[in-house]
Design an enzyme around this catalytic site. Structure first.
Site, PDB file in Angstrom:
ATOM      1  N   LYS A  74      -7.590 -12.231  -4.477  1.00 46.21           N
ATOM      2  CA  LYS A  74      -6.145 -11.974  -4.381  1.00 46.21           C
ATOM      3  C   LYS A  74      -5.415 -13.296  -4.147  1.00 46.21           C
ATOM      4  O   LYS A  74      -5.878 -14.136  -3.365  1.00 46.21           O
ATOM      5  CB  LYS A  74      -5.881 -10.994  -3.229  1.00 46.21           C
ATOM      6  N   SER A 149      -0.145  -3.694  -2.367  1.00 46.06           N
ATOM      7  CA  SER A 149       0.134  -4.933  -3.047  1.00 46.06           C
ATOM      8  C   SER A 149      -1.062  -5.532  -3.792  1.00 46.06           C
ATOM      9  O   SER A 149      -0.855  -6.389  -4.649  1.00 46.06           O
ATOM     10  CB  SER A 149       0.643  -5.952  -2.034  1.00 46.06           C
ATOM     11  N   SER A 173      -2.346  -1.803   1.473  1.00 46.12           N
ATOM     12  CA  SER A 173      -2.441  -2.556   0.223  1.00 46.12           C
ATOM     13  C   SER A 173      -3.828  -2.678  -0.407  1.00 46.12           C
ATOM     14  O   SER A 173      -3.953  -3.154  -1.529  1.00 46.12           O
ATOM     15  CB  SER A 173      -1.892  -3.957   0.412  1.00 46.12           C
TER      16      SER A 173
HETATM   17  N1  GLN Z   1       3.364  -1.133   0.986  1.00 47.72           N
HETATM   18  C1  GLN Z   1       3.438  -1.666   2.302  1.00 47.72           C
HETATM   19  C2  GLN Z   1       4.553  -2.681   2.368  1.00 47.72           C
HETATM   20  O1  GLN Z   1       5.216  -2.833   1.417  1.00 47.72           O
HETATM   21  C3  GLN Z   1       2.124  -2.269   2.696  1.00 47.72           C
HETATM   22  C4  GLN Z   1       1.827  -3.520   1.996  1.00 47.72           C
HETATM   23  C5  GLN Z   1       0.547  -4.154   2.444  1.00 47.72           C
HETATM   24  O2  GLN Z   1      -0.351  -3.478   2.942  1.00 47.72           O
HETATM   25  N2  GLN Z   1       0.475  -5.467   2.270  1.00 47.72           N
HETATM   26  O3  GLN Z   1       4.746  -3.337   3.337  1.00 47.72           O
END
Ligand code: GLN
Length: 483
Positions: A74, A149, A173
């Protein structure tokens, strides 16, 4: 011989049987990346270094645990000498002088870091639509989001390009994209994996973890990703088990917590049916279903959307055009340098979070919002502590539904935030949690979430692996069921 859709375990055996060379593997991965360019799963590739490493491995016949395994990283992990953007314009040209501990650990174990995967900007999002480098496509459908994400990592695995990838999970995410792309993904206990070299979003919630086709592969990856790290003061110094050891333990008599207060009425009937079918599968393996209460669960999304923006507004203050990355051109003074760099460098969602975070931390509102959210966070953690006195794991659906269409939730941030309804509480409580594929709805995959007690990844992996021994959902690919 092809590595498309293969697992880590299968590729290891192909290498050891001399059915394929390390160079051939790397060449095929880049061919697959090229054939799947439309997915936009990668931001930066690492082809020259990967070919060199494969050549060395071919000459050495290494028996390191991940020798020759192609892994996508990532783009939130710093990688020495390789551009690391966090999918933001502000880090468009950032080349770190060091690698994150978890990248070093994986590479020491012999893996080949194929490239950096696309993601939501600074990991803020649930659909991979906030990346400066464009949306990622879910291989299960042209218009479908892969989740976020860690959407690039999930998409690359689901398309069969790589057997595994690294991800990070602040509120879901790893698990949410795993669910929407039909793969397995584990968010470990907070502190299990070093955060050193991870670009911070919300430091008290962020945790790296493995994404792969199977639970067994997640265990193989996790073994190499964990380490105690003095460079991260929140890194745990507990014994790290061999996560492959308990995969085959019998589930007879094990207890699964079913959350009584979970409102499943907002979900599609199909999602509930898929969830209930998987519970039956566990019961037929001897597990018992126990009703539990998590009375403060419904407060987890609002709590998260105070805590996470607060921490992000503080963490992202370091991007000011002076220390890292991109700087705006011709500012008239220092203040304009800051303002212009940040206005040009951050996307809308990141700006929204910084605004909310600065607001809830401001002197007049700190007690009403930030302090209150921290208190509710403790209540949520206490709920889990009492529940785990009676059960081994807790199960919920991972997501409210399967992958949705790009653009369909863009105008309403709350709808997008609710994507993480089931996943966020594990981050607030610091607990390990995993998503595994457990069904298909209209030819789109969906996942089951298994939450474990503190440091109990092994139990989660045991449940997940036993489920994958008797079901086939993890073998579904966009091109049919793999053999
Ligand atoms: N979807 C959540 C957010 O937008 C979690 C994102 C994540 O786990 N990095 O913050």
């Amino acid at each position: 011989m092809t590595i498309k859709y293969k697992t880590i375990k299968e590729i290891k055996s192909m290498i050891s049987q001399n059915e394929i060379s390390n160079i051939e593997i790397v060449q095929e991965v880049y061919k697959l990346i090229d054939e799947n360019k439309h997915l936009n799963a990668f931001i930066t590739l690492n082809e020259e270094n990967s070919l060199k490493k494969a050549e060395v491995l071919d000459k050495s016949s290494s028996n390191l645990p991940l020798a020759g395994i192609p892994i996508a990283q990532k783009d939130l992990f710093c990688t020495k000498g390789i551009r690391t953007t966090c999918a933001s314009n502000i880090l468009n040209n950032f080349i770190p002088p060091y690698s994150a501990t978890v990248i070093e650990n994986l590479e020491k174990a012999g893996c080949i870091s194929i490239g950096k995967t696309n993601m939501d900007e600074f990991a803020m999002g649930s659909s991979n639509e906030t990346s400066f480098f464009g949306n990622v496509q879910n291989p299960w459908g042209q218009k479908l989001v892969p989740g976020g994400s860690s959407g690039g990592s999930a998409s690359a695995i689901a398309a069969g390009i790589v057997p595994a990838a690294s991800g990070t999970d602040t509120g879901g995410s790893i698990r949410q994209p795993a669910s929407l792309c039909g793969i397995s993904g584990l968010k470990p206990t907070y502190g299990r994996i070093s955060r050193w070299g991870m670009i911070a979003f919300a430091s008290s919630l962020d945790q790296a973890g493995p994404m792969a086709r199977t639970a067994e592969d997640c265990a193989i990856m996790l073994n190499e990703m964990c380490s105690h790290d003095e460079k991260d003061t929140t890194s745990l110094n507990d014994k790290i088990p061999n996560f492959e050891d308990n995969l085959n333990n019998s589930l007879n008599g094990k207890k699964i917590g079913i959350v009584k207060d979970l409102d499943l009425s907002s979900l599609d009937n199909d999602v509930v049916a898929v969830y209930e079918n998987s519970l039956k599968e566990f019961v037929s393996m001897g597990a018992e279903l126990i009703n539990i209460n998590l009375p403060n669960l419904s407060l987890s999304v609002p709590t998260y959307y105070v805590v996470a923006p607060a921490e992000c507004s503080s963490n992202l203050s370091r991007f000011d055009g002076v220390k890292f990355g991109r700087r705006s051109e011709n500012p008239k003074d220092l203040e304009e340098l800051y303002i212009q760099t940040r206005s040009e460098g951050f996307g809308d969602e990141v700006k929204r979070r910084i605004l909310i975070g600065s607001y809830v931390l401001s002197a007049g509102y700190y007690d009403a919002y930030y302090k209150k959210a921290q208190q509710v966070r403790r209540l949520i953690k206490n709920d889990f502590d009492s529940a785990f006195k009676n059960v081994d794991v807790i199960m919920t659906p991972t997501t409210r539904g399967p992958a949705f269409e790009m653009g369909s939730k863009g105008s309403d941030p709350i709808q997008m935030y609710l994507e993480d309804l089931f996943t966020i509480s594990a981050n607030l409580a610091g607990l390990p949690a995993m998503s595994i594929p457990n069904g298909n709805i209209d030819n789109k995959p969906i996942g089951l979430q298994i939450i474990g007690d503190f440091l109990n990844e092994s139990t989660i992996l045991n449940f997940a692996h036993m489920y994958q021994k008797v079901t086939n959902w993890h073998n579904y690919t966009p091109e049919g069921v793999r053999q």
